[in-house]
Motif scaffolding. Structure first.
Motif, PDB file in Angstrom:
ATOM      1  N   TYR A   8      -3.972 -13.658  16.144  1.00  0.00           N
ATOM      2  CA  TYR A   8      -3.478 -12.506  15.498  1.00  0.00           C
ATOM      3  C   TYR A   8      -2.332 -12.244  14.643  1.00  0.00           C
ATOM      4  N   LEU A   9      -1.210 -13.366  14.407  1.00  0.00           N
ATOM      5  CA  LEU A   9      -0.467 -13.582  13.215  1.00  0.00           C
ATOM      6  C   LEU A   9      -1.531 -13.805  12.332  1.00  0.00           C
ATOM      7  N   TRP A  11      -4.525 -13.294  11.253  1.00  0.00           N
ATOM      8  CA  TRP A  11      -5.754 -12.572  10.379  1.00  0.00           C
ATOM      9  C   TRP A  11      -4.547 -11.268   9.472  1.00  0.00           C
ATOM     10  N   SER A  12      -3.934 -11.100  10.375  1.00  0.00           N
ATOM     11  CA  SER A  12      -2.053  -9.949   9.904  1.00  0.00           C
ATOM     12  C   SER A  12      -1.882 -10.513   8.792  1.00  0.00           C
ATOM     13  N   SER A  13      -1.904 -11.905   8.525  1.00  0.00           N
ATOM     14  CA  SER A  13      -1.222 -12.913   7.012  1.00  0.00           C
ATOM     15  C   SER A  13      -2.240 -12.792   6.016  1.00  0.00           C
ATOM     16  N   VAL A  15      -5.225 -10.762   5.751  1.00  0.00           N
ATOM     17  CA  VAL A  15      -4.983  -9.206   4.953  1.00  0.00           C
ATOM     18  C   VAL A  15      -4.114  -9.031   4.231  1.00  0.00           C
ATOM     19  N   VAL A  16      -2.561  -9.226   4.444  1.00  0.00           N
ATOM     20  CA  VAL A  16      -1.809  -9.038   3.899  1.00  0.00           C
ATOM     21  C   VAL A  16      -1.610  -9.609   1.861  1.00  0.00           C
TER      22      VAL A  16
END
Length: 205
Positions: A8-9, A11-13, A15-16
């Motif tokens: 989660y972290l 993939w979120s990173s 994307v950002v």
């Protein structure tokens, strides 16, 4: 589910970094590649001597060593010592947990995240090196822990999904702290009376 925080972290990173960080940022591509390769390698392992190594931790250790190679000798020795402290703390924590698990009254992930983040933050003032020494330290600590267990005829897989969760949580915790420091520094500059006085003198003078 073990490994959820990591995916989660990270993939979120990604994307950002890919869609929100300006393209002019010189570190954007390198950080995006680091995050993406970490995700890709997380489901793969390789057997070295007696242990199965997750490829993500090997990638982390390699990247950290490449980063350290650019430092001068004095700074390099300091960062190595910092990584060794993190390594010893991580290994000793796991050994105590194995010997007497009842004293670990909170989930291992959160205790290790908080303690190792505090060590990295206190021993380094630069956000980049905080993350690098923390990742290198926990990676080497996992290897040391596996070796200690091997001496008692216990074989484990080096870095499981829980380890990846811990690494991701440590990285995010340090980055959030770095961001908080920048906000506080900006506010201090913005509301510092001395700064306003100097600006007023410059305007009048």
């Amino acid at each position: 589910m073990e490994g959820w925080f990591f995916y989660y972290l990270f993939w979120s990173s990604w994307v950002v970094l890919t869609f929100l960080i300006p393209k002019e940022n010189p570190n954007r591509v390198a950080y995006s590649c680091f995050v993406l390769v970490s995700i890709i390698l997380s489901n793969h392992s390789i057997k070295i001597v007696y242990w199965d190594f997750n490829l993500t931790v090997m990638f982390w250790i390699l990247c950290c060593m490449v980063a350290l190679s650019s430092l001068t000798i004095s700074i390099l020795l300091y960062q190595i010592c910092t990584s060794l402290l993190v390594m010893l703390f991580y290994c000793i924590f796991l050994l105590f947990e194995l010997y007497d698990p009842i004293w670990v009254f909170v989930d291992r992930k959160w205790l290790l995240t908080i303690m190792i983040s505090v060590i990295a933050i206190l021993l380094n003032s630069n956000g980049k090196w905080r993350v690098i020494t923390a990742f290198l330290g926990i990676g080497m600590g996992e290897i040391l822990y596996a070796y200690v267990l091997y001496t008692t005829d216990i074989l484990i897989t080096i870095t499981n999904p829980t380890f990846l969760d811990i690494g991701a949580l440590i990285g995010v915790t340090i980055l959030l702290w770095n961001g908080l420091e920048k906000v506080i520094h900006h506010l201090n500059k913005l509301y510092d009376p001395q700064t306003h006085l100097e600006k007023e003198k410059q305007r009048l003078g």
